[in-house]
Design a protein around this motif. Sequence first.
Motif, mmCIF file in Angstrom:
data_model
loop_
_atom_site.group_PDB
_atom_site.id
_atom_site.type_symbol
_atom_site.label_atom_id
_atom_site.label_comp_id
_atom_site.label_asym_id
_atom_site.label_seq_id
_atom_site.Cartn_x
_atom_site.Cartn_y
_atom_site.Cartn_z
ATOM 1 N N LEU A 1 0.822 -1.209 0.000
ATOM 2 C CA LEU A 1 0.000 0.000 0.000
ATOM 3 C C LEU A 1 0.854 1.256 0.000
ATOM 4 O O LEU A 1 1.940 1.294 0.595
ATOM 5 N N LYS A 2 0.314 2.286 -0.666
ATOM 6 C CA LYS A 2 0.985 3.569 -0.792
ATOM 7 C C LYS A 2 0.093 4.665 -0.215
ATOM 8 O O LYS A 2 -1.135 4.514 -0.186
ATOM 9 N N PRO A 3 0.668 5.770 0.204
ATOM 10 C CA PRO A 3 -0.168 6.870 0.719
ATOM 11 C C PRO A 3 -1.245 7.307 -0.277
ATOM 12 O O PRO A 3 -2.346 7.686 0.145
ATOM 13 N N GLU A 4 -0.953 7.234 -1.560
ATOM 14 C CA GLU A 4 -1.948 7.632 -2.565
ATOM 15 C C GLU A 4 -3.114 6.655 -2.691
ATOM 16 O O GLU A 4 -4.078 6.928 -3.416
ATOM 17 N N ASP A 5 -3.053 5.532 -1.993
ATOM 18 C CA ASP A 5 -4.194 4.611 -1.941
ATOM 19 C C ASP A 5 -5.215 5.037 -0.896
ATOM 20 O O ASP A 5 -6.297 4.435 -0.795
ATOM 21 N N THR A 6 -4.893 6.050 -0.121
ATOM 22 C CA THR A 6 -5.804 6.529 0.917
ATOM 23 C C THR A 6 -7.100 7.028 0.297
ATOM 24 O O THR A 6 -7.096 7.878 -0.605
ATOM 25 N N ALA A 7 -8.224 6.477 0.766
ATOM 26 C CA ALA A 7 -9.531 6.830 0.216
ATOM 27 C C ALA A 7 -10.603 6.064 0.980
ATOM 28 O O ALA A 7 -10.293 5.162 1.772
ATOM 29 N N VAL A 8 -11.850 6.399 0.703
ATOM 30 C CA VAL A 8 -12.965 5.555 1.112
ATOM 31 C C VAL A 8 -13.193 4.546 -0.006
ATOM 32 O O VAL A 8 -13.307 4.934 -1.175
ATOM 33 N N TYR A 9 -13.239 3.290 0.359
ATOM 34 C CA TYR A 9 -13.414 2.222 -0.616
ATOM 35 C C TYR A 9 -14.853 1.697 -0.555
ATOM 36 O O TYR A 9 -15.381 1.439 0.530
ATOM 37 N N TYR A 10 -15.433 1.548 -1.740
ATOM 38 C CA TYR A 10 -16.803 1.084 -1.863
ATOM 39 C C TYR A 10 -16.868 -0.173 -2.721
ATOM 40 O O TYR A 10 -16.176 -0.264 -3.748
ATOM 41 N N GLY B 1 -25.479 -0.861 -9.770
ATOM 42 C CA GLY B 1 -26.770 -0.460 -9.248
ATOM 43 C C GLY B 1 -26.911 -0.510 -7.749
ATOM 44 O O GLY B 1 -27.843 0.071 -7.192
ATOM 45 N N SER B 2 -25.987 -1.192 -7.083
ATOM 46 C CA SER B 2 -26.055 -1.303 -5.628
ATOM 47 C C SER B 2 -24.695 -0.983 -5.052
ATOM 48 O O SER B 2 -23.667 -1.413 -5.597
ATOM 49 N N TRP B 3 -24.683 -0.265 -3.940
ATOM 50 C CA TRP B 3 -23.440 0.205 -3.336
ATOM 51 C C TRP B 3 -23.439 -0.053 -1.835
ATOM 52 O O TRP B 3 -24.483 0.021 -1.183
ATOM 53 N N GLY B 4 -22.257 -0.311 -1.317
ATOM 54 C CA GLY B 4 -22.089 -0.360 0.113
ATOM 55 C C GLY B 4 -21.885 1.032 0.672
ATOM 56 O O GLY B 4 -21.853 2.024 -0.060
ATOM 57 N N GLN B 5 -21.712 1.091 1.980
ATOM 58 C CA GLN B 5 -21.593 2.381 2.667
ATOM 59 C C GLN B 5 -20.174 2.916 2.652
ATOM 60 O O GLN B 5 -19.955 4.087 2.975
ATOM 61 N N GLY B 6 -19.219 2.086 2.300
ATOM 62 C CA GLY B 6 -17.828 2.504 2.223
ATOM 63 C C GLY B 6 -17.051 2.185 3.482
ATOM 64 O O GLY B 6 -17.606 2.117 4.584
ATOM 65 N N THR B 7 -15.754 1.990 3.305
ATOM 66 C CA THR B 7 -14.853 1.763 4.425
ATOM 67 C C THR B 7 -13.578 2.568 4.183
ATOM 68 O O THR B 7 -13.043 2.591 3.066
ATOM 69 N N GLN B 8 -13.115 3.237 5.224
ATOM 70 C CA GLN B 8 -11.964 4.133 5.088
ATOM 71 C C GLN B 8 -10.662 3.349 5.125
ATOM 72 O O GLN B 8 -10.450 2.514 6.015
ATOM 73 N N VAL B 9 -9.795 3.644 4.178
ATOM 74 C CA VAL B 9 -8.433 3.115 4.155
ATOM 75 C C VAL B 9 -7.486 4.298 4.207
ATOM 76 O O VAL B 9 -7.559 5.193 3.366
ATOM 77 N N THR B 10 -6.604 4.298 5.205
ATOM 78 C CA THR B 10 -5.626 5.370 5.353
ATOM 79 C C THR B 10 -4.235 4.756 5.393
ATOM 80 O O THR B 10 -3.973 3.880 6.220
ATOM 81 N N VAL B 11 -3.374 5.213 4.505
ATOM 82 C CA VAL B 11 -2.011 4.706 4.420
ATOM 83 C C VAL B 11 -1.067 5.830 4.813
ATOM 84 O O VAL B 11 -1.021 6.876 4.151
ATOM 85 N N SER B 12 -0.328 5.611 5.875
ATOM 86 C CA SER B 12 0.602 6.634 6.352
ATOM 87 C C SER B 12 1.988 6.430 5.748
ATOM 88 O O SER B 12 2.402 5.307 5.491
ATOM 89 N N SER B 13 2.687 7.529 5.546
ATOM 90 C CA SER B 13 4.020 7.445 4.941
ATOM 91 C C SER B 13 5.098 7.274 5.990
ATOM 92 O O SER B 13 4.864 7.375 7.178
#
Length: 129
Positions: free
Chosen positions: A86-95, A117-129
């Motif tokens: 994982l890289k810091p630029e991968d930091t995002a909410v993933y759906y 047509g269907s989505w989850g609520q999302g999960t946060q991924v944070t990658v620190s440098s």
Amino acid sequence: QVQLVESGGGLVQAGGSLRLSCAASGRTFRDYAMGWFRQAPGKEREIVAALSWSGTNTYYTDSVKGRFTISRDGAKNTVYLQMNSLKPEDTAVYYCAADKLRRRVGVGGLQTPEAFGSWGQGTQVTVSS
């Protein structure tokens, strides 16, 4: 309609790994292609990976090729995103998202959110440098 619930996000150091899970319920999970998207602050939602309903075709955006793997377990009605190096630029909410079409051939056309047509609520991924 299918209900999707993501889990597995968190804080990880650069170079580390996480596995995201997306549990599906409702309509027949196995007949629909699945995708993972991500959205960083101030940016549009972008496709990360997609997997055909049969499990034989995959799509990965260039920035994650060789690092991320999408898979599904039909018995558990779950789709996974294994994220390595994982890289810091991968930091995002993933759906996670389910295709609008039943038994779409291949993964062509699954690169945009409008295909799902269907989505989850999302999960946060944070990658620190």
